[in-house]
Enzyme design. Structure first.
Site, PDB file in Angstrom:
ATOM      1  N   CYS A  11      19.470  52.714  14.006  1.00 26.13           N
ATOM      2  CA  CYS A  11      19.199  53.182  12.566  1.00 26.13           C
ATOM      3  C   CYS A  11      18.193  51.976  11.880  1.00 26.13           C
ATOM      4  O   CYS A  11      17.294  51.566  11.207  1.00 26.13           O
ATOM      5  CB  CYS A  11      20.014  53.231  11.507  1.00 26.13           C
ATOM      6  SG  CYS A  11      20.442  54.687  12.068  1.00 26.13           S
TER       7      CYS A  11
HETATM    8  C1  BEZ Z   1      22.803  53.226  15.459  1.00 29.49           C
HETATM    9  O1  BEZ Z   1      22.034  53.428  14.369  1.00 29.49           O
HETATM   10  O2  BEZ Z   1      22.957  52.140  16.150  1.00 29.49           O
HETATM   11  C2  BEZ Z   1      24.098  54.319  15.292  1.00 29.49           C
HETATM   12  C3  BEZ Z   1      24.106  55.325  14.889  1.00 29.49           C
HETATM   13  C4  BEZ Z   1      25.131  55.986  14.465  1.00 29.49           C
HETATM   14  C5  BEZ Z   1      26.027  56.054  15.931  1.00 29.49           C
HETATM   15  C6  BEZ Z   1      25.865  55.887  16.895  1.00 29.49           C
HETATM   16  C7  BEZ Z   1      25.154  54.341  16.524  1.00 29.49           C
END
Ligand code: BEZ
Length: 210
Positions: free
Chosen positions: A45
């Site tokens: 994210c």
């Molecule tokens: C990420 O953005 O890396 C992420 C977000 C939620 C769950 C797993 C990974």
């Protein structure tokens, strides 16, 4: 049933990093991209938000309002924004919705309970000036999206909204486009005096209209 292409995108009022936003007032006859990310302070994210901020001038050039969303709190968005700027080199420059009561996530089917019942998946909605959904995408948490593709899709959507054309596989701005089946050969000759190519009666291409 989930929101589908051609449906009216629902209106909402919500707190964001740029104050309270009334969605329909915010888009105000523009194109819009509304996208969700699963969770603040997570690696994928962080890269997505930084890259979308980097692309903001490209969204602006196309008259597109960008709006991000997660179910995290507003204070958390503010703290995370510092990390985004520090690690991705671009400060957050579009509003991030704090959808803590999941009102919008539910309205837009951004929570897929068999993936997670506490986080949104990675959705993208492209919404037209007529407030109708023009495109939607769903990606899982572990796969970062290609926001260059979102820009490419907007170029195609905006072109086909203005001209009676469609865009072929992997099309990019400047490449030939496909003449709509709704345009007769006679009408195409008038529309495109410089000529067009007939590969099959149903597959006619022409230089991209300006
Ligand atoms: C990420 O953005 O890396 C992420 C977000 C939620 C769950 C797993 C990974």
């Amino acid at each position: 049933m989930s929101l589908q292409i051609g449906d009216i995108a629902p209106d909402f009022t919500v707190q964001t990093t740029e104050g309270e936003i009334h969605f329909y007032d915010y888009i105000d006859g523009h194109w819009a991209v509304l996208f969700s990310h699963p969770k603040n302070f997570t690696p994928v994210c962080t890269t997505e938000l930084g890259y979308t901020a980097f692309l903001k001038p490209q969204f602006d050039a196309r008259g597109v309002k960008v709006l991000g969303l997660s179910v995290d709190k507003l204070e958390s968005h503010g703290d995370w924004a510092k990390d985004i700027e520090e690690t991705q080199g671009t400060a957050l420059n579009f509003p991030l919705i704090a959808d803590t009561d999941r009102k919008i996530a539910l309205l837009y089917d951004m929570i897929h309970p068999n993936a997670s019942d506490s986080m949104t998946v990675r959705t993208v909605f492209v919404i037209g000036p007529d407030k109708r959904v023009k495109l939607s995408m769903n990606y899982p948490a572990a796969t970062g999206r290609n926001f260059d593709e979102v820009i490419r899709v907007i170029d195609s959507l905006q072109l086909s909204a203005k001209h009676q054309v469609a865009t072929p596989v992997n099309w990019k701005v400047g490449e030939d486009v496909i003449i709509s089946g709704a345009v007769s050969d006679e009408a195409a000759k008038e529309k495109y005096p410089a000529g067009f190519k007939t590969i099959k009666p149903y597959l006619r291409t022409v230089a991209q209209p300006k």
